[in-house]
Design an enzyme around this catalytic site. Sequence first.
Site, mmCIF file in Angstrom:
data_model
loop_
_atom_site.group_PDB
_atom_site.id
_atom_site.type_symbol
_atom_site.label_atom_id
_atom_site.label_comp_id
_atom_site.label_asym_id
_atom_site.label_seq_id
_atom_site.Cartn_x
_atom_site.Cartn_y
_atom_site.Cartn_z
ATOM 1 N N HIS A 550 0.852 -1.191 0.000
ATOM 2 C CA HIS A 550 0.000 0.000 0.000
ATOM 3 C C HIS A 550 0.888 1.242 0.000
ATOM 4 O O HIS A 550 0.726 2.146 0.811
ATOM 5 C CB HIS A 550 -0.916 -0.006 1.229
ATOM 6 C CG HIS A 550 -1.797 -1.203 1.313
ATOM 7 N ND1 HIS A 550 -2.406 -1.604 2.490
ATOM 8 C CD2 HIS A 550 -2.177 -2.111 0.375
ATOM 9 C CE1 HIS A 550 -3.120 -2.696 2.271
ATOM 10 N NE2 HIS A 550 -2.991 -3.021 0.985
ATOM 11 N N HIS A 594 -6.844 -0.704 2.398
ATOM 12 C CA HIS A 594 -6.061 -1.096 1.243
ATOM 13 C C HIS A 594 -6.249 0.038 0.230
ATOM 14 O O HIS A 594 -7.358 0.537 0.057
ATOM 15 C CB HIS A 594 -6.545 -2.430 0.703
ATOM 16 C CG HIS A 594 -6.341 -3.562 1.663
ATOM 17 N ND1 HIS A 594 -5.652 -4.713 1.348
ATOM 18 C CD2 HIS A 594 -6.738 -3.720 2.963
ATOM 19 C CE1 HIS A 594 -5.631 -5.525 2.401
ATOM 20 N NE2 HIS A 594 -6.285 -4.936 3.390
#
Length: 618
Positions: A550, A594
Amino acid sequence: MYITGFLVCLLLKGNVAARTPNNSLLEGLLKFIPEGTRYYEEEPPDAKKIIPEYDFIVVGAGSAGSVLANRLTEISEWDILLVEAGGRENYAMDIPLLANFLPFTEANWKYRTVPSDNVCLGMVNRQCLYHRGKVMGGSSTINFMVSTRGNRRNYDQWEEMGNTGWGYKDVLPYFLKLENMTIPELARDTKYHSTSGEQPTSYATYRTPLADAFVNGGEELGYKIVDYNGETQTGFSYLQSTTRDGARWGASRSFLHPIRNRKNFHVSKRSLVTKILIDPITKTAFGVRFVRNKKEYEVRARKEVILSAGAVNSPQLLMLSGIGPRKHLTEMNIPVIQDLKVGYNLMDHPGMPSATFIVNQSVTYLTDAVMSNRSAFLDYLYNRRGPFSVPGASEGIAFIDTKDPKNPDGNPDVELFFLAAGIPSEVTYYKLLGYTDELYNTVYKHLEGGHYWTAVSMVLQPKSRGRIMLKSSNPRQSPLIYHDFYHNPEDLETQLLAIKEVMKLSKTQAFRKFGSKLHDIPIPGCKHLLFGSDDYWRCVSRHTATGIWHLSGTCKMGPHWDSSAVVGPRLRVYGVKGLRVIDASIMPMVPTAHTNIPSMMIGEKGADLVKQDWDRLD
């Protein structure tokens, strides 16, 4: 035809070499897919001729860039060029269960961190692997398809940092604009969900009994089953994913396929942008230079160049073009056009996936069993159902506020990401994570053929920061990624709290009925510590935790008085005209999510900012 296709899928079985499929192997699947399912032919074709000048040039066809290109081409008078370093998608990329194979293909940039003495100690050469999409759709084409937005406080914090217009009330409409919620019980909440956007969100069409154990175990621990993309985030849930009817819907499929015939839209694939063209006197960006098929192009932008290349490539390209830290660029012999903190503020969510739980029933995704199940494969080909529809064996997710665990509207600092599989379930998993052969052979190899589950324990509000730096002025050379994600000791302590939540979950009745038991062979570098002690788990985290891919924050958004900011709240690069960054790199703080869907939101809002600034927003 179907049997042949099934046999091709079986080529993924066998030794490790056979289970690290190359693109030609995945392409082989295409020959055996029924007519009418070859959606990849709807991908925008390469422009046969690149014209000398466009209104806007967008660099990067990932999560943000795909949305941005879609919205900008709505203005028919604007000509848009989308430049992507990677190639086309293929059908095999959209079989959700195959997600863990895709990083082994050419669709991945295959980045590695600089060797560390503090983290990634169980990885080859002490380097964590950072998988980033190099393909149409970017990382949304090779990720695990998780659909999360984050907590409303994340975006309110962005606004409190001086980023006017980025509070939750401002960004929620953009989340709604892009979403097509296909889960009926969630779609009824029209305040937080929409069914009119291009990006589908759904549950998988199949789930194991362990998925139920996960959410039921959460209830046993006192947590609610929650729609984490709704009013509150804290609690347990089945996984909402960027899938539809059992198939992946990445950003390209959602936002670029539908506009493939727009006359004002050109795409140049397998095209590596090597430099942003900037007038050093006026400090105005006027185009880009890129290489395609060994031929160099220089294309001009009448209005703007927009970087949507992601948290690694956007800062790399800025620095190659003379925008970045003066001292570093001088060391690289790059003339400095604008001195900015490019490459700083690198963030990610560290996650620890190595705690493996053994169960005594055949209720997990054991790759050999799934791949040799002919009926399951045919069910997927005909109906998009069965285990092949599950995103990389991931079935559940939980968000927990360890500081205020009983608050149903908490501000989660840890995530548990549930997979009905473990590292021994598929021999490429440990390669995907970058673990050494010694670690795998010592701890996991003898478990091959059994059934396991994992809850990846993740730190959601990391305080540690890394940095992207150039290795050289050669644009083909990967940049240096420095990321000690436990540099701030608080992050390691939060990781420990997350691991303890996993241990509590494993002891619930929901899991005990499957005979769930923690695998207790110690990680080699930690065997001198008492197994299961706090110090043991701290050691395991340093050896086996990795960034969860991420990556964000390296072209930080901030107000003009923030000396660490690269772009302002309208995403324009400070001190350079005609240049913006619109992707995850602008995040001042990584959200508790996410980052795929938040990146799409940035693309949505960024497109409106562009339209507003050129007086074309209705």
